[in-house]
Each structure stands twice: as C-alpha cells, then as structure tokens.
Design a protein around this motif. Structure first.
Motif, PDB file in Angstrom:
ATOM      1  N   SER B 335       1.011  -1.265   0.049  1.00  0.00           N
ATOM      2  CA  SER B 335      -0.062  -0.023   0.227  1.00  0.00           C
ATOM      3  C   SER B 335       0.954   1.223  -0.076  1.00  0.00           C
ATOM      4  N   PHE B 336       0.280   2.783  -0.299  1.00  0.00           N
ATOM      5  CA  PHE B 336       0.782   3.588  -0.396  1.00  0.00           C
ATOM      6  C   PHE B 336       0.386   4.200   0.699  1.00  0.00           C
ATOM      7  N   GLU B 337       1.533   5.064   1.867  1.00  0.00           N
ATOM      8  CA  GLU B 337       0.755   5.696   2.707  1.00  0.00           C
ATOM      9  C   GLU B 337       1.456   7.287   2.508  1.00  0.00           C
ATOM     10  N   ARG B 338       0.562   8.108   2.977  1.00  0.00           N
ATOM     11  CA  ARG B 338       1.272   9.606   2.533  1.00  0.00           C
ATOM     12  C   ARG B 338       1.181  10.200   4.079  1.00  0.00           C
ATOM     13  N   GLY B 339       2.355  10.741   4.125  1.00  0.00           N
ATOM     14  CA  GLY B 339       2.537  11.474   5.252  1.00  0.00           C
ATOM     15  C   GLY B 339       1.898  12.707   5.586  1.00  0.00           C
ATOM     16  N   ASN B 340       1.697  13.288   6.863  1.00  0.00           N
ATOM     17  CA  ASN B 340       0.895  14.106   7.454  1.00  0.00           C
ATOM     18  C   ASN B 340       1.373  15.634   7.006  1.00  0.00           C
ATOM     19  N   GLU B 341       2.646  15.527   6.581  1.00  0.00           N
ATOM     20  CA  GLU B 341       3.467  16.820   6.493  1.00  0.00           C
ATOM     21  C   GLU B 341       2.989  17.803   5.394  1.00  0.00           C
ATOM     22  N   GLU B 342       2.948  19.102   5.198  1.00  0.00           N
ATOM     23  CA  GLU B 342       2.626  19.626   3.888  1.00  0.00           C
ATOM     24  C   GLU B 342       3.152  19.269   2.791  1.00  0.00           C
ATOM     25  N   ALA B 343       4.623  18.923   2.759  1.00  0.00           N
ATOM     26  CA  ALA B 343       5.310  18.569   1.815  1.00  0.00           C
ATOM     27  C   ALA B 343       4.914  16.978   1.322  1.00  0.00           C
ATOM     28  N   TYR B 344       4.901  16.667   0.122  1.00  0.00           N
ATOM     29  CA  TYR B 344       4.444  15.245  -0.051  1.00  0.00           C
ATOM     30  C   TYR B 344       5.258  14.171   0.152  1.00  0.00           C
ATOM     31  N   ASP B 345       5.054  13.214   0.864  1.00  0.00           N
ATOM     32  CA  ASP B 345       5.985  12.478   1.476  1.00  0.00           C
ATOM     33  C   ASP B 345       5.164  10.910   1.308  1.00  0.00           C
ATOM     34  N   LEU B 346       5.720   9.936   0.550  1.00  0.00           N
ATOM     35  CA  LEU B 346       5.216   8.762   0.435  1.00  0.00           C
ATOM     36  C   LEU B 346       5.955   7.555   0.936  1.00  0.00           C
ATOM     37  N   SER B 347       5.358   6.542   1.551  1.00  0.00           N
ATOM     38  CA  SER B 347       5.983   5.465   1.952  1.00  0.00           C
ATOM     39  C   SER B 347       5.197   4.285   1.723  1.00  0.00           C
ATOM     40  N   CYS B 348       5.901   2.839   1.660  1.00  0.00           N
ATOM     41  CA  CYS B 348       4.998   1.735   1.475  1.00  0.00           C
ATOM     42  C   CYS B 348       4.646   1.048   2.695  1.00  0.00           C
ATOM     43  N   GLY B 349       3.421   0.376   2.773  1.00  0.00           N
ATOM     44  CA  GLY B 349       2.920  -0.236   3.904  1.00  0.00           C
ATOM     45  C   GLY B 349       2.555  -1.648   3.322  1.00  0.00           C
ATOM     46  N   LEU B 350       1.860  -2.548   3.972  1.00  0.00           N
ATOM     47  CA  LEU B 350       1.466  -3.679   3.820  1.00  0.00           C
ATOM     48  C   LEU B 350      -0.188  -3.971   4.384  1.00  0.00           C
ATOM     49  N   LYS B 351      -1.009  -4.232   3.425  1.00  0.00           N
ATOM     50  CA  LYS B 351      -2.473  -4.470   4.051  1.00  0.00           C
ATOM     51  C   LYS B 351      -2.881  -5.777   3.479  1.00  0.00           C
ATOM     52  N   ASP B 352      -3.621  -6.276   4.278  1.00  0.00           N
ATOM     53  CA  ASP B 352      -4.283  -7.593   4.030  1.00  0.00           C
ATOM     54  C   ASP B 352      -4.964  -7.595   2.703  1.00  0.00           C
ATOM     55  N   VAL B 353      -4.578  -8.380   1.880  1.00  0.00           N
ATOM     56  CA  VAL B 353      -5.405  -8.719   0.420  1.00  0.00           C
ATOM     57  C   VAL B 353      -6.713  -8.592   0.649  1.00  0.00           C
ATOM     58  N   SER B 354      -7.425  -9.461   1.920  1.00  0.00           N
ATOM     59  CA  SER B 354      -8.934  -9.591   1.904  1.00  0.00           C
ATOM     60  C   SER B 354      -9.580  -8.146   2.182  1.00  0.00           C
ATOM     61  N   LEU B 355      -8.936  -7.353   2.586  1.00  0.00           N
ATOM     62  CA  LEU B 355      -9.586  -5.962   2.785  1.00  0.00           C
ATOM     63  C   LEU B 355      -9.910  -5.186   1.401  1.00  0.00           C
ATOM     64  N   ILE B 356      -9.078  -5.799   0.440  1.00  0.00           N
ATOM     65  CA  ILE B 356      -8.887  -4.980  -0.753  1.00  0.00           C
ATOM     66  C   ILE B 356      -9.740  -5.575  -1.935  1.00  0.00           C
ATOM     67  N   CYS B 357      -9.550  -7.002  -2.059  1.00  0.00           N
ATOM     68  CA  CYS B 357     -10.143  -7.817  -3.242  1.00  0.00           C
ATOM     69  C   CYS B 357     -11.587  -7.697  -3.167  1.00  0.00           C
ATOM     70  N   ASN B 358     -12.150  -7.423  -4.509  1.00  0.00           N
ATOM     71  CA  ASN B 358     -13.496  -7.210  -4.812  1.00  0.00           C
ATOM     72  C   ASN B 358     -14.377  -6.219  -4.056  1.00  0.00           C
ATOM     73  N   ARG B 359     -13.569  -5.030  -3.612  1.00  0.00           N
ATOM     74  CA  ARG B 359     -14.056  -3.917  -3.245  1.00  0.00           C
ATOM     75  C   ARG B 359     -13.613  -2.561  -4.033  1.00  0.00           C
ATOM     76  N   GLU B 360     -14.364  -1.377  -3.756  1.00  0.00           N
ATOM     77  CA  GLU B 360     -13.943  -0.494  -4.488  1.00  0.00           C
ATOM     78  C   GLU B 360     -14.047   0.758  -3.826  1.00  0.00           C
ATOM     79  N   LYS B 361     -13.009   1.650  -4.092  1.00  0.00           N
ATOM     80  CA  LYS B 361     -12.948   2.930  -3.267  1.00  0.00           C
ATOM     81  C   LYS B 361     -13.447   4.154  -4.245  1.00  0.00           C
ATOM     82  N   ARG B 362     -14.542   4.771  -3.780  1.00  0.00           N
ATOM     83  CA  ARG B 362     -15.179   5.796  -4.694  1.00  0.00           C
ATOM     84  C   ARG B 362     -14.486   6.979  -4.398  1.00  0.00           C
ATOM     85  N   PHE B 363     -14.897   7.881  -5.224  1.00  0.00           N
ATOM     86  CA  PHE B 363     -14.518   9.115  -5.039  1.00  0.00           C
ATOM     87  C   PHE B 363     -15.350   9.805  -3.992  1.00  0.00           C
TER      88      PHE B 363
END
Lengths: 406, 406
Positions: B335-363
C-alpha cells in the motif's frame, strides 16, 4: 516612413500554427528600420473587420514569445470566413481603408487552402487598385493537402502524434491472448496523409498496424473482410487504421452506412464515424473482440508530442514570408522545397497562391500498396524526416505551460 | 537452497505496470544469496497454467530493463482469469505443484482488485496446506479504486494524461468566436478519479473545463441543462468533462439512453458513450456547435505523458513487495501511505489483500462541489503531487523506444 505589419490565423488549429506566428513576429522585430509594430488580427479577417487587433511585437515579452512558439491551437483565434468572389464587393475597400488607416505595410495570413483563397483575393484587389501592400500566405494544415509544397507545417506533428499514439495502442491491444481487432479512426476526410502516418508506428514491416486504409482508394467491405481474415491468421491482435473519409466505389462515405433508423431517445439521427461502422461489421463477421478508437482533435492540437522539425520549419516559414514581403513579393505562399540529396534538406520558396487555393493534394495512388490496405516505403522515406526531434517544453507543477490570450 | 521468484501481470494495461515489474526484477536481482532467477508468468496465471514462463533476471539486459521501466501496457501480457471460490478445486494443487517443481520461493501479482482476489485465494490455499510461499500483491490500476492505499500506481500517469490532453482540447476549442460546447468522455465506469483529474487542466478556478461530472453523483438531464446554460453565459467555448459511467438517480447509465431503435445497416444495436448522448442533448436544447470526444485507451496506455512520480512509485511498490516477501509476509498488498506533513512524502506499507479484493474505493462525495458539477480543492491538493515530473525517454528516429516481448 516605417510601417506596421499585420498577421492573422485562419482555419483549424494545429500544433505549430503559433510557431509560424512566432516566426512572423520575431522576423518583424528584426527589421526595426522597416517595420514598426507587428499587429495580430484576432479571429482572423472576420475579427479584424470588427476592429479586433492586438499588438504582438510590443505586447509580448521575450519569454511569452518563446511560450507562444510551443503553444498549440491558434493564439490569435481563428475564423472560417470566405471573402466574396466579386472584387467589387464593399468588404474590399473597407478592408483596405482599415489597412491604410493603420499604416499597414504588409499582410500575412497563416492557414490552409481557404486562407490562401483570402490571400489570393486580397492581392488581386490590391493589384487592381494599384495598392502596394504585399499579401503573403504562410501554409498551415495537418492534412498536408496543399499543392506546390513538399509538405505543410502542422503535418509533421500530426504524423508524430498518430505514429506514437498508434504504437502505444498496438502495445495496449496486445496484452491479452484472445483474438481481437482494434480499429483506429484517423483524420483526413479527403486526403490520406495523416492516416498513412500510422505506418510509422511499426518497427518492422510485419508489425501492427497490419492494415491501413486511405480515402484515396475505393473501400470495399468484402475485400476488407478478406484482408481482416488474412490478418487474423497472422496475429492474435490485429490493429487497423482507417481514415475518417473512407468511401466506397460509388463515392458514398462508409460513415454514412449508418442509416436513418439510428435515432437516439430524443429522435435525432446519430452520426457515427466509419470506425464504429467497421467495428460492428468485424464483430458480426468474425465474432472476435473488437474496439474502435477515434483519435479526434488531439491529432491536430497535441503540442506534447510535436515534432521539433515541424516547429522549426513552421517558424522558418513565418520568417521567410516576412523577408519575402520586404522584398516586395505579393500574392505568394511560402512553400517548402526538399533537396535531392539523401540527407534531408529543406528550403523555402514562393508559389503563386492562385495555384494553391481551392485545390487539394491527394496521397499518391502509387504509394498505396497491398491492393489498397497499406502504404509503401516511398511514403516512409518521405515522412520520417518530418517527425524528427522533440522540443524542450516548459513545465509547471507537472503541466505544460502555454501562452493564453485570455 | 536458493529459490526463484515468480511474477505476473493481470487486468487492464497502465502506463506504469511495467515499472512495477521492473521493481520486482531489480529487487530480485539485488538479493543473490536468497533469490536465483526472477521468472515471469506470460499472460498471468492463465498463461502460467499452460506453461508459459519467461526468465526475466537472466533474459533481459540492463538496457532492456531500463526500457521496460518506461514501456506502457503489460510486457508479460495479461489475463482476466478468476480462480474458483472453492479452494478444493483441482486448479490449486495443480498450481502449487508447478510452483514446487519450478522451486518458486515467492509469487508477486501486479494488478487491481481482481488480481488481489487471486493473491488472496493463493495465500489462503497455501496457509491451509502449510505451504510457505509468500503471495504478494502489487497494486495497479488507473481507476485509483483500490481500498487501503492512498492511491494506486497508474493513476498519476492517467491523471497527467487527462489533465494535459484536456488543457490542449480547451485551447483547441477556444479558437472560434461562436458559442460551442465540447464534451470529453473519460474513463471510470464506477469511480470518478480519472475524470476528476480534468480539474488539473485549469490554471485558475474560472478556467475550462467549466463542468465536471463523476459517476458518484446522480446525473440529472435537467440540472445538466441548467449548468450548461449558466456556463454558456460565462464563456463562448464551454468544455465539459464526463465520466463514461454517469448514472441517473434510478441507477440507469446515461449511455443506455440510446435506445434499441439505433441499429446500423447490419441490424446491430449501436452502443454509444454518454458523451455522444449528451452531445445530441446539448445540440437539441441550445442549438450551438457541439462536439464530443472520447479519450479512450490512451488514458491508460500513454507512456509519453507519464508522471515520473508515478513511474518511480510503481517501481518502489515492486521493490518493496520483494523485500516484504523475503521477510515472510504473505497475503498482503503493498500500500501507499502519505505522510501528514505539508510536503508530499510517500512510504510503502502492507495491507491484508482480503480487505482489498472485490471492493472499490469511490471518489469522496464531500469532494464533489458545485451541486454535482465540479470537484473541490481537496482533490486538487490530493492529486497534484501525483502528476509531478517527466521521465527522460529514449527516442529513436523520432519515435519512442519500448521493450517488446514479441
């Protein structure tokens, strides 16, 4: 007494029409003893008639001029205004009275065959009335259909956009194993130059797009079906490029094969491109996955994939036109002349606009190969030099910076 | 004993799915004590089942790998293959027998929610049978609709393509004086992320595109007509961006408003995008010049306008996945995790695929503004970092060089 010069843009947008405008402005500013201001007609001759003029030599900074050179569409705005055939019409004295009042020493009109018609009429009127204001046409059209010139500014960038985009579509279409056909519909209602550029997408002769159809040939549905069948025998993923202006042997546009029965819920006839018609035909005949893609206006207005050669040649045409006017040329269009050597070498010339206006240069029939479904090496040799090089573009916040008039 | 790793690509192409593949290969090659070869499944799990495998670590030169990183679509080919729900199905032992025979130590699958479903099932089967082969998902989709991640690789480049192309269309549409409406149909059947990116085309708030409609809102023709009327009062040239998946309040797709009466000469129902439907509606209601443009597959496969940020993040996701597998993680998506600072800062994480598959993140509905016809500043702040930077691309004879498997 120093005079001003006046420049306008007309007809459809291209990626480099503003590079020609840049050429006119920069060359105009390079002759301070002869040229005072460079004025622009806003929305062409039509806008000029209603008094819309902008100072380009003194109104734009050096930085803005460099942005202008790489801005697509038409900075000054455009029009589709045809001057009357009758040179006794009142619009002519009206126009020349405005030129006189503004102290205009020369006029430049950047456009295609319709615009050359404007240049032709203005120069004939001036000759008739013994008015010494040079009228010069600067060529512009992605269609590459102007007579008396090796090619037109705008075509190289359109060709590069088509070739690059089709190469990406070929990759996209090839990711699945199943048999599929992808039909790409390209611009060019009467001339096949833009569609032919899809051949530049190939790395080698047997690559996709396997089939290319131009409006210069007679399109036949059954021959097309045989071509598609043969192509599906060669590759799982078949990419076909077609011109929007495909016609059958009776001269009927393929896009008109969608008949009057096709109405939407509001009762309107739905106009469909020939890509969509062929998509349905292939799906019906072969039962394979089919998609049609219409590249649309980005073929003419994509500055991001413009050809540096095209940008520089467009600017050169503008500059050359100003120098020609200073030498007294009038009723001429700036033409491109390619040297006979192996290495690409281009110079500018002048041709009578009367030989150009209201005529169209078709794609040579002898360059159409494969019984009508491909283009030959002569075309590749012709087109390849025109797509060379990429301009260095100014980006801001991840987006291209352009020059906006409003 | 050293083991090999196996990687596949699945689902639709993007501009950067190969950058993730590059990340997996390069990271795999960086651990010679633990990883021997990096193998690729050709055409995903489906091709793998029929024995189609390619050696990526030893089969590609350093130069080819660098080309791979900037090649769009899916180098290994793709598939749309759904593993059975029943873990007792014979395909599971078959697959793991193949893994065992090939001495595979970890599997990586680059794709969207369907691909995460594959990762989920394979990791659950492995757990059930006490097989220690880490199964890791690497996210990929231009739709940006995966849960549990700030955004997905592929979205930034699609957003940059849409924003840039729409900005060019806005310029193109504004060259004439007459009133006109240009409707641009963008990808995203269920989620509006790609369409929302059109807002990035503006330089300032009052710029075109004046109206933006996402599938998350209920689309109403009469409200649309009022929006268009208001927009035509502000500008001569109105550009409107719509998602292909617009639905009315009853959940009916707008593109289904073209009824069964619409047949071509072969008697087929003609499918039409919602852009075309709205084009006819606007022409009928307002009598102005209208054009609709469907940006089509180049939204997902244009490498020429890709975002360097997106390319680098996609590669980072691939590398991170390999390192996570070496530490024993399984059943996870990077997964991508964005820092809380004003400047853009991205790091990677790991999430259970079971929380992701067959779901959709809407706008997010709260980011839709203007009573449903625009997106707010929160979105711009979210999306702007994702389109930053342009990769330096290798060109040859005026055309981009890509890595072709065949």
């Amino acid at each position: 007494m120093k005079k001003h010069i006046l420049v306008g843009q007309s007809g459809g947008p291209t990626a480099v029409i503003n590079a020609s405008l840049y050429g006119v402005i920069r060359e105009g500013m390079a002759h301070p003893d002869e040229i005072d201001h460079v004025y622009g007609m806003v929305n062409g001759i039509e806008g000029f008639l209603s008094g819309r003029v902008e100072d380009l030599s003194h109104g734009l900074s050096r930085e803005q001029l460099e942005l202008l050179k790489l801005t697509p569409a038409a900075y000054l705005g455009s029009c589709r205004y045809k001057l009357p055939e009758d040179l006794n019409a009142p619009v002519y004295p009206l126009l020349f009275e405005k030129f006189h009042r503004m102290n205009i020493g020369a006029c430049f009109y950047i456009g295609g065959n319709d615009s050359m018609d404007t240049v032709d009429k203005l120069s004939r009127y001036a000759a008739l009335k013994c008015i010494e204001i040079p009228m010069i046409g600067i060529p512009k059209t992605i269609d590459n259909d102007l007579m008396e010139t090796d090619h037109t500014p705008g075509y190289g960038s359109a060709a590069k956009y088509v070739a690059t985009t089709v190469r990406e579509i070929v990759l996209d279409a090839s990711v699945y194993q199943q048999k599929s056909v992808t039909i790409v519909e390209l611009m060019g209602r009467h001339a096949g130059w833009v569609t032919a550029a899809a051949a530049l997408a190939r790395r080698k002769a047997e690559d996709n797009p396997l089939l290319i159809y131009l409006p210069e040939g007679d399109f036949d549905m059954e021959r097309f079906a045989m071509d598609v069948e043969r192509a599906l025998g060669k590759k799982n993923s078949v990419v076909i490029c077609v011109s929007e202006g495909l016609k059958d042997e009776r001269g009927k546009f393929i896009c008109e094969y969608s008949d009057e029965a096709r109405l939407d819920t509001f009762g309107h006839k739905m106009l469909t491109g020939c890509g969509k018609i062929l998509e349905n035909f292939v799906r019906d005949r072969f039962g394979v996955k089919v998609r049609s893609i219409e590249l649309n206006v980005n073929q003419r207005c994509s500055a991001m994939l413009s050809s540096l050669t095209d940008v520089e040649e467009a600017a050169m045409a503008g500059s050359f036109g100003v120098r020609a006017a200073l030498k007294g040329a009038t009723g001429k269009m700036v033409s491109f002349e390619r040297g006979n050597e192996e290495a690409y070498d281009l110079s500018c010339g002048l041709k009578d606009v009367s030989l150009i206006c209201n005529r169209e240069k078709r794609f040579p029939l002898e360059w159409i190969t494969g019984g009508g479904c491909d283009v030959g090496d002569e075309f590749l040799k012709y087109a390849l030099p025109l797509i060379q090089g990429e301009p260095v573009r100014k980006m801001k916040d991840g987006m291209p910076e352009f020059l906006w008039r409003t």
